[in-house]
Design a protein around this motif. Sequence first.
Motif, PDB file in Angstrom:
ATOM      1  N   LYS A 177      13.085  42.568  54.709  1.00 18.78           N
ATOM      2  CA  LYS A 177      13.991  43.517  55.354  1.00 18.78           C
ATOM      3  C   LYS A 177      15.411  43.216  54.897  1.00 18.78           C
ATOM      4  CE  LYS A 177      15.519  45.375  59.806  1.00 18.78           C
ATOM      5  NZ  LYS A 177      15.394  46.770  59.330  1.00 18.78           N
ATOM      6  N   VAL A 178      16.129  44.248  54.479  1.00 23.51           N
ATOM      7  CA  VAL A 178      17.461  44.076  53.894  1.00 23.51           C
ATOM      8  C   VAL A 178      18.537  44.583  54.841  1.00 23.51           C
ATOM      9  CG1 VAL A 178      18.990  44.757  51.991  1.00 23.51           C
ATOM     10  CG2 VAL A 178      16.585  44.187  51.534  1.00 23.51           C
ATOM     11  N   HIS A 179      19.581  43.780  54.996  1.00 22.93           N
ATOM     12  CA  HIS A 179      20.758  44.166  55.783  1.00 22.93           C
ATOM     13  C   HIS A 179      21.945  44.311  54.832  1.00 22.93           C
ATOM     14  CE1 HIS A 179      19.202  43.248  59.937  1.00 22.93           C
ATOM     15  NE2 HIS A 179      18.318  42.603  59.197  1.00 22.93           N
ATOM     16  N   LEU A 180      22.635  45.437  54.913  1.00 31.71           N
ATOM     17  CA  LEU A 180      23.856  45.675  54.148  1.00 31.71           C
ATOM     18  C   LEU A 180      25.006  45.826  55.127  1.00 31.71           C
ATOM     19  CD1 LEU A 180      22.611  48.419  51.624  1.00 31.71           C
ATOM     20  CD2 LEU A 180      22.659  45.940  51.268  1.00 31.71           C
ATOM     21  N   ASN A 181      26.009  44.981  55.023  1.00 32.83           N
ATOM     22  CA  ASN A 181      27.196  45.095  55.853  1.00 32.83           C
ATOM     23  C   ASN A 181      28.408  45.383  54.969  1.00 32.83           C
ATOM     24  OD1 ASN A 181      26.795  44.448  58.872  1.00 32.83           O
ATOM     25  ND2 ASN A 181      25.524  42.896  57.867  1.00 32.83           N
ATOM     26  N   PHE A 182      28.956  46.598  55.122  1.00 29.71           N
ATOM     27  CA  PHE A 182      30.142  47.006  54.373  1.00 29.71           C
ATOM     28  C   PHE A 182      31.382  46.675  55.201  1.00 29.71           C
ATOM     29  CE2 PHE A 182      26.730  49.488  52.711  1.00 29.71           C
ATOM     30  CZ  PHE A 182      27.061  49.877  51.417  1.00 29.71           C
ATOM     31  N   GLY A 183      32.318  45.956  54.598  1.00 31.37           N
ATOM     32  CA  GLY A 183      33.544  45.596  55.293  1.00 31.37           C
ATOM     33  C   GLY A 183      34.620  46.656  55.159  1.00 31.37           C
ATOM     34  N   ALA A 184      35.727  46.418  55.829  1.00 35.03           N
ATOM     35  CA  ALA A 184      36.864  47.335  55.747  1.00 35.03           C
ATOM     36  C   ALA A 184      37.490  47.257  54.349  1.00 35.03           C
ATOM     37  CB  ALA A 184      37.897  46.986  56.809  1.00 35.03           C
ATOM     38  N   PRO A 185      38.048  48.363  53.852  1.00 35.23           N
ATOM     39  CA  PRO A 185      38.687  48.343  52.525  1.00 35.23           C
ATOM     40  C   PRO A 185      39.829  47.335  52.467  1.00 35.23           C
ATOM     41  CG  PRO A 185      38.405  50.600  53.305  1.00 35.23           C
ATOM     42  CD  PRO A 185      38.088  49.709  54.462  1.00 35.23           C
ATOM     43  N   MET A 186      39.928  46.665  51.337  1.00 32.85           N
ATOM     44  CA  MET A 186      41.004  45.713  51.088  1.00 32.85           C
ATOM     45  C   MET A 186      41.851  46.277  49.945  1.00 32.85           C
ATOM     46  SD  MET A 186      38.632  42.241  51.229  1.00 32.85           S
ATOM     47  CE  MET A 186      39.992  41.074  51.425  1.00 32.85           C
ATOM     48  N   VAL A 187      43.157  46.347  50.170  1.00 32.61           N
ATOM     49  CA  VAL A 187      44.061  46.934  49.173  1.00 32.61           C
ATOM     50  C   VAL A 187      45.104  45.896  48.778  1.00 32.61           C
ATOM     51  CG1 VAL A 187      45.687  48.790  48.681  1.00 32.61           C
ATOM     52  CG2 VAL A 187      43.708  49.230  50.166  1.00 32.61           C
ATOM     53  N   PHE A 188      45.301  45.738  47.479  1.00 30.58           N
ATOM     54  CA  PHE A 188      46.257  44.763  46.959  1.00 30.58           C
ATOM     55  C   PHE A 188      47.293  45.483  46.096  1.00 30.58           C
ATOM     56  CE2 PHE A 188      42.303  42.554  47.765  1.00 30.58           C
ATOM     57  CZ  PHE A 188      42.719  41.399  48.412  1.00 30.58           C
ATOM     58  N   ASP A 189      48.548  45.058  46.203  1.00 32.15           N
ATOM     59  CA  ASP A 189      49.602  45.696  45.406  1.00 32.15           C
ATOM     60  C   ASP A 189      49.435  45.337  43.932  1.00 32.15           C
ATOM     61  OD1 ASP A 189      51.102  43.218  44.729  1.00 32.15           O
ATOM     62  OD2 ASP A 189      51.529  43.163  46.868  1.00 32.15           O
ATOM     63  N   ASP A 190      50.176  46.059  43.073  1.00 27.82           N
ATOM     64  CA  ASP A 190      50.053  45.862  41.634  1.00 27.82           C
ATOM     65  C   ASP A 190      51.246  45.116  41.040  1.00 27.82           C
ATOM     66  OD1 ASP A 190      51.883  47.868  42.038  1.00 27.82           O
ATOM     67  OD2 ASP A 190      51.171  49.150  40.406  1.00 27.82           O
ATOM     68  N   LEU A 191      51.910  44.322  41.856  1.00 24.01           N
ATOM     69  CA  LEU A 191      53.030  43.535  41.356  1.00 24.01           C
ATOM     70  C   LEU A 191      52.543  42.447  40.403  1.00 24.01           C
ATOM     71  CD1 LEU A 191      55.057  43.078  44.684  1.00 24.01           C
ATOM     72  CD2 LEU A 191      55.405  44.791  42.885  1.00 24.01           C
ATOM     73  N   GLU A 192      53.372  42.125  39.427  1.00 21.32           N
ATOM     74  CA  GLU A 192      53.015  41.056  38.493  1.00 21.32           C
ATOM     75  C   GLU A 192      53.118  39.716  39.210  1.00 21.32           C
ATOM     76  OE1 GLU A 192      54.660  40.868  34.634  1.00 21.32           O
ATOM     77  OE2 GLU A 192      54.585  43.030  34.302  1.00 21.32           O
ATOM     78  N   ILE A 193      52.006  38.990  39.246  1.00 22.32           N
ATOM     79  CA  ILE A 193      51.962  37.692  39.923  1.00 22.32           C
ATOM     80  C   ILE A 193      51.221  36.699  39.028  1.00 22.32           C
ATOM     81  CG2 ILE A 193      52.083  38.623  42.280  1.00 22.32           C
ATOM     82  CD1 ILE A 193      49.067  38.412  42.453  1.00 22.32           C
ATOM     83  N   PRO A 194      51.450  35.402  39.232  1.00 25.73           N
ATOM     84  CA  PRO A 194      50.748  34.393  38.426  1.00 25.73           C
ATOM     85  C   PRO A 194      49.240  34.445  38.648  1.00 25.73           C
ATOM     86  CG  PRO A 194      52.616  33.437  39.607  1.00 25.73           C
ATOM     87  CD  PRO A 194      52.416  34.806  40.160  1.00 25.73           C
TER      88      PRO A 194
END
Length: 271
Positions: A224-241
């Motif tokens: 039996k398979v359980h799929l749990n989808f989380g809330a969307p995660m959004v990250f900015d596109d700034l240049e970072i190391p």
Amino acid sequence: MGLASYLKSKLVPAELDEHINRIRKPIGTLGYDPWGYNNEVIKVGFSLTRQLYEKYFRVHAQGVENVPAEGPVLIVANHSGQLPIDGLLIGYALASRQHQPRIPRAMIERFFPTVPWLGNLLNEMGAVLGDPVNCAKMLANDEAVIVFPEGIRGSGKLYHDRYQLKRFGNGFMHLAMKYKASIVPVGVVGCEETLPAIANIKPLARALGIPYAPVTLPVVLPAKVHLNFGAPMVFDDLEIPEEQITARVEQVKAEISRLIDKGLSERKRLF
């Protein structure tokens, strides 16, 4: 009558035909998109997958509404079970939802397209060779894309390592930032038990040119398979190391781990 048309007439009910037709895909006059996706083939695949989803694996999916209805999305999940069953079930969960369904694209290992007939079939059902260029093109085309950052490290893990996340690559985070794509984490529980492996015969895998040669059962078990989808995660596109990119990847990995733990706590039985 072609094979796809014949199978469609035998396997695809009218309501399913209408459901898939409502999901808009940028296909050409011959019925294909540039990566080989075919609307009629997906209908047959969808019909067959429904039997596996509902009756064999008896999937319990939560939070599938968290996947945005439009725009570029990376659906990021843990990988397991020797075969790409997890991607198939995640794709079906999203494509079958009643409110604003989407047919996602799946990034597949380079091995699969080398198998006669299988590569073309997977392409027709929406799968794409899993490299950064293809994934970038999918996101630029506003697609929802299923990715497994563990790669073969995850799908080929042994049973005693079940639900222990392997190293994530950083590539998906770079793409999410560049194309302003939402990341929806998914915890998959159950696929580890569908085809448990107790060993990997590495010399045989090298000789055959395949990612791994597992010692496992000759049948896929009906876990039996359980799929749990989380809330969307959004990250900015700034240049970072790069170390900050890695830290963001670890955030996603931690959320997937939490969703796996949620699925394990909800699971009442293996089969």
